[in-house]
Motif scaffolding. Sequence first.
Motif, PDB file in Angstrom:
ATOM      1  N   ALA A  14       3.895   6.910   3.905  1.00 19.86           N
ATOM      2  CA  ALA A  14       3.183   7.489   2.613  1.00 19.86           C
ATOM      3  C   ALA A  14       2.568   6.704   1.783  1.00 19.86           C
ATOM      4  O   ALA A  14       1.615   6.973   1.025  1.00 19.86           O
ATOM      5  N   GLU A  15       3.334   5.557   1.479  1.00 21.37           N
ATOM      6  CA  GLU A  15       2.983   4.578   0.531  1.00 21.37           C
ATOM      7  C   GLU A  15       1.517   3.970   0.971  1.00 21.37           C
ATOM      8  O   GLU A  15       0.765   3.609   0.062  1.00 21.37           O
ATOM      9  N   ILE A  16       1.649   3.854   2.201  1.00 24.42           N
ATOM     10  CA  ILE A  16       0.262   3.012   2.877  1.00 24.42           C
ATOM     11  C   ILE A  16      -0.965   3.995   2.511  1.00 24.42           C
ATOM     12  O   ILE A  16      -1.943   3.588   2.107  1.00 24.42           O
ATOM     13  N   ALA A  17      -0.626   5.130   2.721  1.00 20.60           N
ATOM     14  CA  ALA A  17      -1.754   6.110   2.796  1.00 20.60           C
ATOM     15  C   ALA A  17      -2.196   6.611   1.263  1.00 20.60           C
ATOM     16  O   ALA A  17      -3.296   6.401   0.838  1.00 20.60           O
ATOM     17  N   ASP A  36       0.482  -3.976  -2.756  1.00 19.83           N
ATOM     18  CA  ASP A  36      -0.006  -5.430  -2.800  1.00 19.83           C
ATOM     19  C   ASP A  36      -1.343  -5.461  -1.848  1.00 19.83           C
ATOM     20  O   ASP A  36      -1.799  -6.637  -2.270  1.00 19.83           O
ATOM     21  N   ILE A  37      -1.460  -4.535  -1.040  1.00 19.93           N
ATOM     22  CA  ILE A  37      -2.722  -4.698   0.097  1.00 19.93           C
ATOM     23  C   ILE A  37      -3.955  -4.979  -0.930  1.00 19.93           C
ATOM     24  O   ILE A  37      -4.730  -5.931  -0.598  1.00 19.93           O
ATOM     25  N   PRO A  38      -4.056  -3.936  -2.040  1.00 21.05           N
ATOM     26  CA  PRO A  38      -5.497  -4.456  -2.512  1.00 21.05           C
ATOM     27  C   PRO A  38      -5.520  -5.843  -3.376  1.00 21.05           C
ATOM     28  O   PRO A  38      -6.748  -6.169  -3.315  1.00 21.05           O
ATOM     29  N   VAL A  83      -0.497 -15.888  -1.337  1.00 27.41           N
ATOM     30  CA  VAL A  83      -0.661 -14.993  -2.598  1.00 27.41           C
ATOM     31  C   VAL A  83       0.560 -14.337  -3.047  1.00 27.41           C
ATOM     32  O   VAL A  83       1.481 -13.863  -2.258  1.00 27.41           O
ATOM     33  N   PRO A  84       0.951 -14.363  -4.144  1.00 25.74           N
ATOM     34  CA  PRO A  84       2.173 -13.750  -4.944  1.00 25.74           C
ATOM     35  C   PRO A  84       2.224 -12.307  -4.684  1.00 25.74           C
ATOM     36  O   PRO A  84       1.281 -11.724  -4.821  1.00 25.74           O
ATOM     37  N   VAL A  85       3.330 -11.729  -4.208  1.00 28.33           N
ATOM     38  CA  VAL A  85       3.444 -10.217  -3.853  1.00 28.33           C
ATOM     39  C   VAL A  85       4.937  -9.848  -4.263  1.00 28.33           C
ATOM     40  O   VAL A  85       5.751 -10.851  -4.537  1.00 28.33           O
ATOM     41  N   ASN A  86       5.186  -8.537  -4.313  1.00 27.23           N
ATOM     42  CA  ASN A  86       6.211  -8.017  -4.727  1.00 27.23           C
ATOM     43  C   ASN A  86       7.278  -7.953  -3.617  1.00 27.23           C
ATOM     44  O   ASN A  86       6.864  -8.173  -2.241  1.00 27.23           O
ATOM     45  N   HIS A  87       8.552  -7.977  -3.920  1.00 30.90           N
ATOM     46  CA  HIS A  87       9.407  -7.891  -2.635  1.00 30.90           C
ATOM     47  C   HIS A  87      10.574  -6.879  -3.166  1.00 30.90           C
ATOM     48  O   HIS A  87      11.070  -6.896  -4.192  1.00 30.90           O
TER      49      HIS A  87
END
Length: 240
Positions: free
Chosen positions: A24-27, A103-105, A195-199
């Motif tokens: 759902a988050e990916i979509a 974080d994908i964008p 690339v810094p991302v959330n975790h």
Amino acid sequence: MPLPQLSVVVPIHNEKDNVAALLAEIAAVLRGRLEWEAVFVDDLSSDASLTVMQGLKAEYPELRILSHRSQCGQSTALHNGVRAARAAWVVTLDGDGQNDPADIPGLLAERERAAPSVRLFAGWRVNRRDSGSKRWASRWANAIRAWLLKDDTPDTGCGIKLFEREAFLALPYFDHMHRYLPALMQRAGWSTVSVPVNHRHRLNGVSKYTNWGRALVGVRDLLGVSWLIARSKRTQTVEY
């Protein structure tokens, strides 16, 4: 259905309580932004992960499901997912929900700004949400790996990565290769960027790895990758 511009590959093993929320988050992030597909690879889960995913297909036509006939581990699941992917570029995410699809964008934006030689954008968990012992073990493992491989990558264990499919499939395949993608890409002549991302905290289920188990296989793999790098030769070619 047109060819996707991005394939999202997710290895799954006993994540029945995480797959629906993750998809759902990916979509939510990708719908309306570009053409995409999600390739979820079930590594012979013993829970209801496969059944849950099959139930999601009606709501998410972008979802494709691959199912292993024998349990092979995360690297094989990733490799099979990337081989099945139809897009030229692939994003990978862990199935436990700790990687943030939001974080994908940012990874895609980094790709647009980068030189053509960069074929891997590796997530860097600057604020890890794991236990203290796991963070300590990863810190030491990353330090040893960086010293031996000189891959200039602060966090190779982060599951969220963006890479060119063709470049990935040209790499030597072995179990646990997903932990050494920056070094392997550099060995192949490509550049990589962290690339810094959330975790995020794991909300459901349990980790599939222990610190000792990771360390035992890591020593052998690290020596093997170091040998591959030492034995590699590259040169430009001229055709007449």
